[in-house]
Design an enzyme around this catalytic site. Structure first.
Site, PDB file in Angstrom:
ATOM      1  N   PRO A  13       0.828  -1.209   0.000  1.00 50.29           N
ATOM      2  CA  PRO A  13       0.000   0.000   0.000  1.00 50.29           C
ATOM      3  C   PRO A  13       0.862   1.259   0.000  1.00 50.29           C
ATOM      4  CG  PRO A  13      -0.061  -1.087   2.162  1.00 50.29           C
ATOM      5  CD  PRO A  13       0.716  -1.988   1.238  1.00 50.29           C
ATOM      6  N   ASP A  14       0.349   2.339  -0.623  1.00 47.52           N
ATOM      7  CA  ASP A  14       1.071   3.609  -0.483  1.00 47.52           C
ATOM      8  C   ASP A  14       0.661   4.239   0.846  1.00 47.52           C
ATOM      9  OD1 ASP A  14      -1.412   4.746  -0.946  1.00 47.52           O
ATOM     10  OD2 ASP A  14      -0.881   5.703  -2.842  1.00 47.52           O
ATOM     11  N   PHE A  15       0.946   5.518   1.029  1.00 50.60           N
ATOM     12  CA  PHE A  15       0.663   6.132   2.329  1.00 50.60           C
ATOM     13  C   PHE A  15      -0.635   6.918   2.328  1.00 50.60           C
ATOM     14  CE2 PHE A  15       5.132   5.277   2.170  1.00 50.60           C
ATOM     15  CZ  PHE A  15       5.369   4.737   3.419  1.00 50.60           C
ATOM     16  N   ARG A  16      -0.845   7.737   1.279  1.00 50.22           N
ATOM     17  CA  ARG A  16      -1.900   8.747   1.351  1.00 50.22           C
ATOM     18  C   ARG A  16      -3.118   8.476   0.491  1.00 50.22           C
ATOM     19  NH1 ARG A  16       2.959  10.790   2.079  1.00 50.22           N
ATOM     20  NH2 ARG A  16       3.286  11.868   4.054  1.00 50.22           N
ATOM     21  N   ASN A  87      11.074   5.205  -1.300  1.00 50.86           N
ATOM     22  CA  ASN A  87      10.554   3.919  -0.841  1.00 50.86           C
ATOM     23  C   ASN A  87      11.549   3.172   0.039  1.00 50.86           C
ATOM     24  OD1 ASN A  87       8.413   4.653  -2.323  1.00 50.86           O
ATOM     25  ND2 ASN A  87       8.754   3.222  -4.008  1.00 50.86           N
ATOM     26  N   ILE A  88      10.974   2.416   0.961  1.00 48.20           N
ATOM     27  CA  ILE A  88      11.811   1.663   1.900  1.00 48.20           C
ATOM     28  C   ILE A  88      11.635   0.165   1.680  1.00 48.20           C
ATOM     29  CG2 ILE A  88      11.933   3.485   3.637  1.00 48.20           C
ATOM     30  CD1 ILE A  88       9.607   2.231   5.118  1.00 48.20           C
ATOM     31  N   ASP A  89      11.007  -0.201   0.565  1.00 50.99           N
ATOM     32  CA  ASP A  89      10.782  -1.632   0.316  1.00 50.99           C
ATOM     33  C   ASP A  89      11.954  -2.293  -0.409  1.00 50.99           C
ATOM     34  OD1 ASP A  89      10.462  -0.896  -2.455  1.00 50.99           O
ATOM     35  OD2 ASP A  89       8.365  -0.410  -2.047  1.00 50.99           O
ATOM     36  N   HIS A 105      14.745   8.003   2.005  1.00 49.03           N
ATOM     37  CA  HIS A 105      14.115   7.780   3.302  1.00 49.03           C
ATOM     38  C   HIS A 105      14.664   6.547   3.999  1.00 49.03           C
ATOM     39  CE1 HIS A 105      10.524  10.570   2.163  1.00 49.03           C
ATOM     40  NE2 HIS A 105      11.640  11.217   2.415  1.00 49.03           N
ATOM     41  N   GLY A 176       4.666   8.090  -9.206  1.00 50.30           N
ATOM     42  CA  GLY A 176       4.057   7.503  -8.011  1.00 50.30           C
ATOM     43  C   GLY A 176       4.388   8.170  -6.700  1.00 50.30           C
ATOM     44  N   THR A 177       4.303   9.470  -6.675  1.00 49.65           N
ATOM     45  CA  THR A 177       4.504  10.155  -5.392  1.00 49.65           C
ATOM     46  C   THR A 177       3.547  11.339  -5.278  1.00 49.65           C
ATOM     47  OG1 THR A 177       6.040  11.471  -4.041  1.00 49.65           O
ATOM     48  CG2 THR A 177       6.478  11.423  -6.414  1.00 49.65           C
ATOM     49  N   SER A 178       3.126  11.615  -4.041  1.00 47.19           N
ATOM     50  CA  SER A 178       2.241  12.763  -3.818  1.00 47.19           C
ATOM     51  C   SER A 178       3.053  14.058  -3.719  1.00 47.19           C
ATOM     52  CB  SER A 178       1.437  12.561  -2.529  1.00 47.19           C
ATOM     53  OG  SER A 178       2.322  12.460  -1.430  1.00 47.19           O
ATOM     54  N   ASN A 201       1.371   9.474 -12.763  1.00 49.14           N
ATOM     55  CA  ASN A 201       0.718   9.375 -11.448  1.00 49.14           C
ATOM     56  C   ASN A 201      -0.796   9.437 -11.625  1.00 49.14           C
ATOM     57  OD1 ASN A 201       1.580   9.229  -8.626  1.00 49.14           O
ATOM     58  ND2 ASN A 201       0.407  11.102  -8.332  1.00 49.14           N
ATOM     59  N   ARG A 202      -1.510   9.021 -10.578  1.00 46.87           N
ATOM     60  CA  ARG A 202      -2.976   9.053 -10.679  1.00 46.87           C
ATOM     61  C   ARG A 202      -3.501  10.464 -10.813  1.00 46.87           C
ATOM     62  NH1 ARG A 202      -4.436   4.991  -6.938  1.00 46.87           N
ATOM     63  NH2 ARG A 202      -4.266   3.600  -8.692  1.00 46.87           N
TER      64      ARG A 202
HETATM   65  P1  OAD Z   1       2.041   8.827  -1.071  1.00 49.98           P
HETATM   66  O1  OAD Z   1       1.164   7.732  -0.578  1.00 49.98           O
HETATM   67  O2  OAD Z   1       2.009  10.118  -0.353  1.00 49.98           O
HETATM   68  O3  OAD Z   1       1.716   9.118  -2.608  1.00 49.98           O
HETATM   69  C1  OAD Z   1       1.602   8.086  -3.554  1.00 49.98           C
HETATM   70  C2  OAD Z   1       1.138   8.678  -4.883  1.00 49.98           C
HETATM   71  O4  OAD Z   1       1.088   7.637  -5.850  1.00 49.98           O
HETATM   72  C3  OAD Z   1      -0.270   9.280  -4.815  1.00 49.98           C
HETATM   73  O5  OAD Z   1      -0.300  10.476  -5.593  1.00 49.98           O
HETATM   74  C4  OAD Z   1      -1.161   8.200  -5.449  1.00 49.98           C
HETATM   75  O6  OAD Z   1      -2.317   8.703  -6.088  1.00 49.98           O
HETATM   76  C5  OAD Z   1      -0.200   7.608  -6.465  1.00 49.98           C
HETATM   77  N1  OAD Z   1      -0.467   6.198  -6.783  1.00 49.98           N
HETATM   78  C6  OAD Z   1      -0.464   5.131  -5.952  1.00 49.98           C
HETATM   79  N2  OAD Z   1      -0.686   3.984  -6.608  1.00 49.98           N
HETATM   80  C7  OAD Z   1      -0.870   4.329  -7.920  1.00 49.98           C
HETATM   81  C8  OAD Z   1      -1.145   3.595  -9.108  1.00 49.98           C
HETATM   82  N3  OAD Z   1      -1.258   2.268  -9.117  1.00 49.98           N
HETATM   83  N4  OAD Z   1      -1.270   4.292 -10.266  1.00 49.98           N
HETATM   84  C9  OAD Z   1      -1.144   5.655 -10.287  1.00 49.98           C
HETATM   85  N5  OAD Z   1      -0.849   6.388  -9.206  1.00 49.98           N
HETATM   86  C10 OAD Z   1      -0.728   5.751  -8.033  1.00 49.98           C
HETATM   87  O7  OAD Z   1       3.534   8.215  -1.122  1.00 49.98           O
HETATM   88  P2  OAD Z   1       4.914   9.006  -1.168  1.00 49.98           P
HETATM   89  O8  OAD Z   1       4.794  10.242  -1.990  1.00 49.98           O
HETATM   90  O9  OAD Z   1       5.952   8.019  -1.549  1.00 49.98           O
HETATM   91  O10 OAD Z   1       7.976   8.273   4.539  1.00 49.98           O
HETATM   92  O11 OAD Z   1       5.087   9.389   0.360  1.00 49.98           O
HETATM   93  C11 OAD Z   1       6.232  10.079   0.777  1.00 49.98           C
HETATM   94  C12 OAD Z   1       6.668   9.664   2.172  1.00 49.98           C
HETATM   95  O12 OAD Z   1       5.568   9.787   3.065  1.00 49.98           O
HETATM   96  C13 OAD Z   1       7.061   8.219   2.282  1.00 49.98           C
HETATM   97  O13 OAD Z   1       8.397   7.978   1.876  1.00 49.98           O
HETATM   98  C14 OAD Z   1       6.851   7.906   3.742  1.00 49.98           C
HETATM   99  C15 OAD Z   1       5.662   8.758   4.069  1.00 49.98           C
HETATM  100  O14 OAD Z   1       5.682   9.372   5.296  1.00 49.98           O
HETATM  101  C16 OAD Z   1       8.727   7.258   5.085  1.00 49.98           C
HETATM  102  O15 OAD Z   1       8.577   6.085   4.805  1.00 49.98           O
HETATM  103  C17 OAD Z   1       9.766   7.673   6.039  1.00 49.98           C
END
Ligand code: OAD
Length: 253
Positions: A13-16, A87-89, A105, A176-178, A201-202
């Site tokens: 799963p992502d975070f947000r 990513n930390i995976d 990170h 793939g980042t917010s 990205n989405r």
């Molecule tokens: P986020 O969860 O904040 O953002 C993920 C982004 O990817 C969002 O814009 C989603 O809409 C998009 N997304 C996810 N799956 C998708 C898919 N299958 N197709 C298209 N888009 C998709 O994750 P990060 O930006 O990586 O810190 O979050 C940054 C940091 O926040 C992380 O590194 C973490 C957290 O606190 C630590 O682990 C220390």
């Protein structure tokens, strides 16, 4: 630049993302608020939620997907100046050498005692994490924390390579980042203005939403679909299929 979105197709799963993101699914850990899972103050109060997450995310449980292989192909072709990941995976490590990677990170590959600051290889405490035990330092009994960067902690030294890398890049790809977490998010503004930035990205994020440049390109929607389109436009479809096949066979053997 990549974030958690490139690993959701691998099942992490992502975070947000509302609903499926980690921050909406932490009820069982009894946290005061979701981000506390990555805060030192809470970690010292109760390290168990973080280690439960660590157990889940531990390298070895998940497989890279097409987005990771696209990055690998960029590297194989000598086109990748550097891959900056949040990513930390550890999934970027599949085929991309450490010299090309900035794990901004942190990583589970190493860990540090929170009291005496002794460093340990990640493997050494894997057994503890898998057995739901909080790993302790054999020297001073302090809690050992994987070298994941918590909120407020300094980013690894390698992060600062960006100062030399970004002015040299002639294309910036962001997948793939917010772009919500600093200082990583601001890297998206560190490339030269003449250089196109490509977002896959989405939804629109960061400067793509609030201060776009005339040469920005956004491919919105599912990441795998977006990467497939880019790969097709580059004429690399067959090549990436071969790469995925080879890597999948390696796993099976
Ligand atoms: P986020 O969860 O904040 O953002 C993920 C982004 O990817 C969002 O814009 C989603 O809409 C998009 N997304 C996810 N799956 C998708 C898919 N299958 N197709 C298209 N888009 C998709 O994750 P990060 O930006 O990586 O810190 O979050 C940054 C940091 O926040 C992380 O590194 C973490 C957290 O606190 C630590 O682990 C220390």
């Amino acid at each position: 630049m990549v974030g958690a979105g490139i690993s959701t197709p691998s099942g992490i799963p992502d975070f947000r993302s509302p609903g499926s993101g980690l921050y909406s699914n932490l009820e069982q850990y009894d946290l005061p608020y979701p981000e506390a899972i990555f805060e030192l103050q809470f970690f010292f109060h109760n390290p168990k939620p973080f280690f439960a997450l660590a157990k889940e995310l531990y390298p070895g449980n998940y497989r890279p997907n097409l987005a990771h292989y696209f990055l690998r192909l960029l590297h194989d072709k000598g086109l990748l100046l550097r891959l900056y990941t949040q990513n930390i995976d550890g999934l970027e490590r599949a085929g991309i050498p450490a010299s090309k990677l900035v794990e901004a990170h942190g990583t589970f590959a190493s860990a540090t005692c929170t009291v005496c600051r002794r460093s340990f290889p990640g493997e050494e405490f894997r057994v503890d994490v898998m057995a739901d035990r909080v790993p302790r330092c054999p020297i001073c009994t302090g809690i050992i924390k994987p070298d994941i960067i918590f909120f407020g902690e300094q980013l690894p030294q390698r992060f600062f390579l960006y100062m030399a890398d970004f002015p040299m890049a002639d294309l910036l790809i962001i997948i793939g980042t917010s772009l919500e977490v600093e200082p990583f998010a601001s890297l998206s503004e560190a490339s030269r203005r003449s250089v196109p930035r490509v977002l896959i990205n989405r939804e629109l994020v960061g400067p793509f939403a609030w201060s776009p440049r005339h040469n920005d390109v956004a491919q919105l929607g599912d990441i795998i679909g977006g990467v497939e389109m880019l790969v097709k436009a580059l004429g690399w479809t067959e090549e990436i299929e071969d790469l995925v096949q080879r890597e999948t066979n390696k796993d099976v053997l």
